[in-house]
Design a protein around this motif. Structure first.
Motif, PDB file in Angstrom:
ATOM      1  N   PRO A 221      36.820 116.300 -18.833  1.00  0.00           N
ATOM      2  CA  PRO A 221      37.131 115.057 -19.537  1.00  0.00           C
ATOM      3  C   PRO A 221      38.133 114.226 -18.722  1.00  0.00           C
ATOM      4  O   PRO A 221      39.079 114.776 -18.165  1.00  0.00           O
ATOM      5  N   CYS A 222      37.885 112.936 -18.630  1.00  0.00           N
ATOM      6  CA  CYS A 222      38.767 111.994 -17.920  1.00  0.00           C
ATOM      7  C   CYS A 222      38.807 112.201 -16.405  1.00  0.00           C
ATOM      8  O   CYS A 222      39.709 111.678 -15.734  1.00  0.00           O
ATOM      9  N   ALA A 223      37.879 112.975 -15.847  1.00  0.00           N
ATOM     10  CA  ALA A 223      37.884 113.155 -14.386  1.00  0.00           C
ATOM     11  C   ALA A 223      37.621 111.810 -13.707  1.00  0.00           C
ATOM     12  O   ALA A 223      36.775 111.036 -14.165  1.00  0.00           O
ATOM     13  N   PRO A 224      38.327 111.523 -12.613  1.00  0.00           N
ATOM     14  CA  PRO A 224      38.163 110.219 -11.947  1.00  0.00           C
ATOM     15  C   PRO A 224      36.839 110.084 -11.196  1.00  0.00           C
ATOM     16  O   PRO A 224      36.411 108.969 -10.874  1.00  0.00           O
ATOM     17  N   GLU A 225      36.186 111.237 -10.878  1.00  0.00           N
ATOM     18  CA  GLU A 225      34.919 111.210 -10.138  1.00  0.00           C
ATOM     19  C   GLU A 225      33.938 112.134 -10.842  1.00  0.00           C
ATOM     20  O   GLU A 225      34.342 112.972 -11.636  1.00  0.00           O
ATOM     21  N   SER A 226      32.653 112.001 -10.485  1.00  0.00           N
ATOM     22  CA  SER A 226      31.646 112.859 -11.134  1.00  0.00           C
ATOM     23  C   SER A 226      30.951 113.782 -10.137  1.00  0.00           C
ATOM     24  O   SER A 226      30.678 113.401  -9.005  1.00  0.00           O
ATOM     25  N   TYR A 227      30.635 114.992 -10.606  1.00  0.00           N
ATOM     26  CA  TYR A 227      29.927 115.967  -9.781  1.00  0.00           C
ATOM     27  C   TYR A 227      28.403 115.889  -9.954  1.00  0.00           C
ATOM     28  O   TYR A 227      27.684 116.812  -9.578  1.00  0.00           O
ATOM     29  N   LYS A 228      27.953 114.799 -10.533  1.00  0.00           N
ATOM     30  CA  LYS A 228      26.512 114.678 -10.789  1.00  0.00           C
ATOM     31  C   LYS A 228      25.682 114.902  -9.522  1.00  0.00           C
ATOM     32  O   LYS A 228      24.629 115.533  -9.561  1.00  0.00           O
ATOM     33  N   PHE A 229      26.159 114.412  -8.398  1.00  0.00           N
ATOM     34  CA  PHE A 229      25.404 114.576  -7.151  1.00  0.00           C
ATOM     35  C   PHE A 229      26.083 115.567  -6.201  1.00  0.00           C
ATOM     36  O   PHE A 229      26.018 115.427  -4.987  1.00  0.00           O
ATOM     37  N   GLY A 230      26.740 116.532  -6.793  1.00  0.00           N
ATOM     38  CA  GLY A 230      27.352 117.578  -5.977  1.00  0.00           C
ATOM     39  C   GLY A 230      28.865 117.464  -5.934  1.00  0.00           C
ATOM     40  O   GLY A 230      29.452 116.502  -6.443  1.00  0.00           O
ATOM     41  N   SER A 231      29.470 118.462  -5.320  1.00  0.00           N
ATOM     42  CA  SER A 231      30.940 118.496  -5.264  1.00  0.00           C
ATOM     43  C   SER A 231      31.388 118.596  -3.807  1.00  0.00           C
ATOM     44  O   SER A 231      31.672 117.577  -3.176  1.00  0.00           O
ATOM     45  N   LEU A 232      31.381 119.789  -3.239  1.00  0.00           N
ATOM     46  CA  LEU A 232      31.842 119.938  -1.852  1.00  0.00           C
ATOM     47  C   LEU A 232      30.873 119.302  -0.852  1.00  0.00           C
ATOM     48  O   LEU A 232      31.243 119.009   0.275  1.00  0.00           O
ATOM     49  N   GLN A 233      29.635 119.070  -1.253  1.00  0.00           N
ATOM     50  CA  GLN A 233      28.640 118.459  -0.359  1.00  0.00           C
ATOM     51  C   GLN A 233      28.591 116.936  -0.494  1.00  0.00           C
ATOM     52  O   GLN A 233      27.866 116.270   0.224  1.00  0.00           O
ATOM     53  N   HIS A 234      29.301 116.387  -1.484  1.00  0.00           N
ATOM     54  CA  HIS A 234      29.065 115.000  -1.899  1.00  0.00           C
ATOM     55  C   HIS A 234      29.185 114.012  -0.741  1.00  0.00           C
ATOM     56  O   HIS A 234      30.009 114.181   0.152  1.00  0.00           O
ATOM     57  N   VAL A 235      28.379 112.963  -0.792  1.00  0.00           N
ATOM     58  CA  VAL A 235      28.442 111.952   0.271  1.00  0.00           C
ATOM     59  C   VAL A 235      29.738 111.145   0.198  1.00  0.00           C
ATOM     60  O   VAL A 235      30.178 110.573   1.196  1.00  0.00           O
ATOM     61  N   ASP A 236      30.354 111.111  -0.974  1.00  0.00           N
ATOM     62  CA  ASP A 236      31.585 110.329  -1.154  1.00  0.00           C
ATOM     63  C   ASP A 236      32.808 111.239  -0.978  1.00  0.00           C
ATOM     64  O   ASP A 236      32.967 112.238  -1.706  1.00  0.00           O
ATOM     65  N   LYS A 237      33.657 110.880  -0.060  1.00  0.00           N
ATOM     66  CA  LYS A 237      34.828 111.716   0.242  1.00  0.00           C
ATOM     67  C   LYS A 237      35.740 111.903  -0.975  1.00  0.00           C
ATOM     68  O   LYS A 237      36.363 112.963  -1.150  1.00  0.00           O
ATOM     69  N   ALA A 238      35.799 110.874  -1.824  1.00  0.00           N
ATOM     70  CA  ALA A 238      36.692 110.974  -2.999  1.00  0.00           C
ATOM     71  C   ALA A 238      36.258 112.128  -3.904  1.00  0.00           C
ATOM     72  O   ALA A 238      37.098 112.836  -4.472  1.00  0.00           O
ATOM     73  N   VAL A 239      34.950 112.336  -4.032  1.00  0.00           N
ATOM     74  CA  VAL A 239      34.453 113.432  -4.871  1.00  0.00           C
ATOM     75  C   VAL A 239      34.762 114.772  -4.193  1.00  0.00           C
ATOM     76  O   VAL A 239      35.217 115.718  -4.836  1.00  0.00           O
ATOM     77  N   ARG A 240      34.514 114.823  -2.899  1.00  0.00           N
ATOM     78  CA  ARG A 240      34.812 116.075  -2.168  1.00  0.00           C
ATOM     79  C   ARG A 240      36.298 116.418  -2.309  1.00  0.00           C
ATOM     80  O   ARG A 240      36.658 117.566  -2.562  1.00  0.00           O
ATOM     81  N   ASP A 241      37.123 115.415  -2.158  1.00  0.00           N
ATOM     82  CA  ASP A 241      38.575 115.656  -2.245  1.00  0.00           C
ATOM     83  C   ASP A 241      38.966 116.198  -3.621  1.00  0.00           C
ATOM     84  O   ASP A 241      39.824 117.074  -3.731  1.00  0.00           O
ATOM     85  N   LEU A 242      38.331 115.669  -4.660  1.00  0.00           N
ATOM     86  CA  LEU A 242      38.631 116.142  -6.024  1.00  0.00           C
ATOM     87  C   LEU A 242      38.253 117.626  -6.150  1.00  0.00           C
ATOM     88  O   LEU A 242      39.013 118.431  -6.706  1.00  0.00           O
TER      89      LEU A 242
END
Ligand code: RM4
Ligand code: MN
Ligand code: MN
Length: 424
Positions: free
Chosen positions: A129-150
């Motif tokens: 809940p309230c996470a700033p980014e979403s893991y919908k398209f992956g987490s450590l593999q994500h194309v967006d660095k902000a998601v990977r960092d989270l």
């Protein structure tokens, strides 16, 4: 609630005569009974904090009564298991399903029940809940660095939580992958995942290990970024000596030869340990030994042979954990059955006449090799498992004692009929 020792003793006294008869029968055929009993007594299997409540499927969840409502109550339930079988002396936490608010108090409570903290598990497969980014398209593999960092920060936070509890390993299981061809560049996903894992690895304390779990499909249905043991081994080899491959029995394609995988990972010194469960079709998370106990025995046969060849300590050198979900049965009874199945397979593997097997292999006597394995597998070793429990202060028949002592009824009285534990 706590199961008092005198009640277990009372139960044992009634079961003793029958137990002795069965023990004498099996012991007459086993050369090194005391050795086996000692090995069994120290062999502990960690209980996952998410397996103490009734799980569900994507179609529904039918909770049972008296489920643990908090981490404290989950620890109590593992305490019940351990009091009954003296073989469940550790708990494996899933964060953030179970975040200890006060690590010292939680540690003290666990110690009261004789429990240690096994590997801690991170969760980057669900959005919080309230996470700033979403893991919908992956987490450590994500194309967006902000998601990977989270996701990296979450894993580092889980290590910190584990340090406070005295854990020594982080288990990483990734839901990352893709569900449609073209969605993902495989090499790019691998490289980003490796880079993220490197950052987590760098945060591991010196005496910690990282367990990298693989899974061939689900929740993604086209590709998984750590899909099989080869891919996991590739990552952990690149990460360094503290990284190991974790085998979850339900994470293979149908008919995979898991015992061969285990043998080779051991040979390479890269086997982390297990998430035990059983399955018929996929990641079914059924009770250990309920579908294919022969496979479990063959796995333990490779484990005993391979660990002995490397001079490893059976009890402490690998991570032994259950990862199952109980949809129909009382979770505590289900876990008691799982642990007993593991102990049976382990004991049978200890019975294998290794010298005779090697001699048969040398002369290609295939029939004899099969006879030797099946002689061990077909031995009813339940009385040995009971005796180890008895000697350690547990029950001769843990499920029998659990029912006789009306533990679930008491838990329902204490916690109520309609309680739901955190987890899947
Ligand atoms: C996954 C995997 C992980 C477990 C989650 C809940 O399939 O087995 O180990 O933590 O499920
Ligand atoms: Mn698992
Ligand atoms: Mn799984």
């Amino acid at each position: 609630m706590q199961v008092e020792k005198y009640k277990i003793d009372g139960f044992n006294n009634e079961a003793l005569a029958d137990h002795k008869r069965r023990l004498d029968f099996v012991a007459a055929d086993v050369a090194n009974v005391d050795d086996i009993l000692k090995k069994l007594e120290v062999f502990q299997i960690a209980i996952p904090s998410w397996a103490l409540g009734t799980g569900g499927t994507r179609f529904g969840r039918f909770s049972g009564g008296g489920e643990p409502r908090s981490l404290e109550e989950k620890i109590e339930d593992v305490g019940v298991l351990h009091a009954l079988n003296k073989s469940s002396g550790a708990i494996s936490l899933h964060i953030p399903w179970d975040i200890p608010k006060d690590a010292q108090a939680i540690k003290a409570l666990a110690a009261q029940h004789g429990l240690a903290f096994d590997a801690v598990n991170s969760n980057t497969f669900q959005d919080q809940p309230c996470a700033p980014e979403s893991y919908k398209f992956g987490s450590l593999q994500h194309v967006d660095k902000a998601v990977r960092d989270l996701a990296i920060a979450h894993n580092i936070e889980v290590i910190k939580q584990g340090v406070a509890l005295g854990s020594k390993a982080l288990t990483v299981w990734l839901a990352d992958g893709s569900s449609f061809p073209g969605q993902l560049n495989f090499r790019g996903a691998f490289e980003r995942t490796l880079d993220s894992l490197k950052q987590i690895y760098a945060a591991l304390p010196d005496d910690w290990k990282m367990y990298l779990e693989y899974k061939c499909y689900e929740p993604n249905f086209y590709s998984t970024t750590v899909a099989d043991w080869g891919q996991s081994l590739l990552y952990v080899s690149k990460l360094g000596p503290k990284a190991y491959t974790l085998v979850d029995l339900g994470h293979h394609l149908p008919n995979a030869n898991i015992e061969q995988i285990v043998s080779l990972l051991l040979m390479e010194g890269r086997l982390a340990g297990f998430h035990f469960n059983d399955s018929k079709y996929g990641d079914d998370d059924l009770t250990v030994g309920s579908i294919n106990p022969y496979q479990l025995f063959l796995i333990f046969n490779e484990l005993v042979e391979g660990m002995d060849a490397r001079g490893m300590n059976h009890a402490t050198d690998l991570g032994w954990m259950i990862d199952a979900s109980h949809n129909l049965k009382d979770p505590i009874e289900d876990l008691l059955q799982s642990i007993q199945a593991i102990q049976i397979a382990y004991t049978q593997a200890l019975l294998v006449d290794k010298a005779a097997l090697q001699a048969a292999q040398k002369v290609n006597d295939v029939a004899l090799a099969q006879e030797i394995l099946q002689k061990a597998y077909r031995t009813d070793v339940r009385a040995l498992v009971s005796e180890a429990s008895l000697r350690a202060g547990g029950a001769i028949d843990p499920i029998g004692a659990y029912r006789k002592l009306k533990v679930r009824e008491n838990l329902i009285k204490e916690r109520g009929e309609k309680t739901v534990a955190t987890g899947l």
